[in-house]
Enzyme design. Sequence first.
Site, PDB file in Angstrom:
ATOM      1  N   HIS A  54     -14.066  -2.805   5.624  1.00 21.69           N
ATOM      2  CA  HIS A  54     -12.876  -3.488   6.128  1.00 21.69           C
ATOM      3  C   HIS A  54     -13.181  -4.295   7.384  1.00 21.69           C
ATOM      4  O   HIS A  54     -14.089  -3.970   8.152  1.00 21.69           O
ATOM      5  CB  HIS A  54     -11.783  -2.455   6.427  1.00 21.69           C
TER       6      HIS A  54
ATOM      7  N   ASN B  44       0.816  -1.215   0.000  1.00 23.48           N
ATOM      8  CA  ASN B  44       0.000   0.000   0.000  1.00 23.48           C
ATOM      9  C   ASN B  44       0.850   1.266   0.000  1.00 23.48           C
ATOM     10  O   ASN B  44       0.344   2.357   0.265  1.00 23.48           O
ATOM     11  CB  ASN B  44      -0.921   0.007   1.221  1.00 23.48           C
TER      12      ASN B  44
ATOM     13  N   ASP C 117     -14.334   5.655   6.074  1.00 22.30           N
ATOM     14  CA  ASP C 117     -12.942   5.224   6.194  1.00 22.30           C
ATOM     15  C   ASP C 117     -12.215   5.690   4.941  1.00 22.30           C
ATOM     16  O   ASP C 117     -12.395   5.129   3.857  1.00 22.30           O
ATOM     17  CB  ASP C 117     -12.885   3.696   6.327  1.00 22.30           C
TER      18      ASP C 117
ATOM     19  N   GLU D 136     -16.362   2.777   3.106  1.00 24.40           N
ATOM     20  CA  GLU D 136     -14.996   3.175   2.756  1.00 24.40           C
ATOM     21  C   GLU D 136     -15.071   4.088   1.542  1.00 24.40           C
ATOM     22  O   GLU D 136     -15.956   3.941   0.702  1.00 24.40           O
ATOM     23  CB  GLU D 136     -14.138   1.954   2.419  1.00 24.40           C
TER      24      GLU D 136
ATOM     25  N   LYS E  14      -0.179   3.561   4.816  1.00 26.09           N
ATOM     26  CA  LYS E  14      -0.385   3.322   3.383  1.00 26.09           C
ATOM     27  C   LYS E  14       0.387   4.389   2.604  1.00 26.09           C
ATOM     28  O   LYS E  14       1.596   4.358   2.591  1.00 26.09           O
ATOM     29  CB  LYS E  14      -1.878   3.295   3.084  1.00 26.09           C
TER      30      LYS E  14
END
Length: 392
Positions: free
Chosen positions: A134, A45, A204, A175, A238
């Site tokens: 997630h 990521n 998110d 998300e 990330k």
Amino acid sequence: MSPKHLKGLVKTVITKLEHKINERRSAGLLRTLKQTDDLTDFCSNDYLGFARSAELKQLIREAEGNCPIGYTGATGSRLLAGNTRLAEEVESQIAAFHRAESALLFNSGYDANLGLMACIAGREDTLITDELIHASMIDGARLSYATRYRFRHNDLADLESILTKVQGQTYVAVESVYSMDGDLAPLIELADLCDRYGAALLVDDAHATGIYGPNGEGQVVALGLEDRILARIHTYGKALGVHGAAIVGPAVLSDYLTNFARSFIYTTALPPHSYLAIRAAYAHLQCCPETRTQLHNRVACFRQKAAEYLPEASWTDSRSPIQCLIVPGNEAARQVADAAQQAGFDVRAILSPTVPAGQERLRLCIHSFNTADEIDRLLAVLQKSLAGVPTL
């Protein structure tokens, strides 16, 4: 110590654990830790290459050299000995960057989602989640006392059908960029729908942090929705290449989480190094906007070349750095990933039950540092290894 040296209950438990592991091994689902430092990265990521950035590393070293704090650890939770002026300064900087009233730092994105989802809705409230959120949000929702519903992925009609029958204060969790599909949530339409039914939207923004927005503020800011979202989760492991996470939103939200989010209250705070690293990562992000541009160019390049190399292949609907090639069947997906790794590319298969059966895939992450030649060579390997393998 081997199991034969154990006695009584401990030996019985060890035997049960071994049985579970063997079941997973027989099903071809056993997870193991691997080192892949010598492979070309199409897995991590680290979208902007910050985790490997010499410039960011130097910024962190300079920040540590100038920091008057003599501790290497936090020495306690934020509510005990672990709060510092540095922590509060970094939170203020995070809030300003993301155009929010306040920010509260957590030790990881998992901790942030777990704490928020578990405490935000009470017994008389309703929590509605996209079916593909997630695992950290799922686990937090499971700890909540609220009535829970799931709606079909990005399906506004399905969400509205649930909103028409709920009671109490309602919270909708999504998300902005989905980690296993790479597609984007229809945030504007979701915000409109939540406004219509008096629901609060939780986003998110982890996989959008550093990538979308005028300066990398995330997808919420990119769409001008920062004043219509109750809570946003930004993570730093990330695109920003460091560690930790923050929940940003109204000031009262930070006060609420400080009092009710158990993953914040009952854990040792981040060490000073982490606060300095987060602040340095934000500074580095604002100094090199060309890296974001290069990332988006690489994603466009990959999508164009993928259409040429694999015109019949099935991909998820993604324009983000997360590009997912559907290879149905755990064994088939694993074989294609193994072929890529043998050719020198770090590519991983995502197997069921992590994703639904028939939706097994290769999750390919595109980075600013991936070259056009690397993309060509990877796609050529996939083209060859997919020959004879059915795709959806």
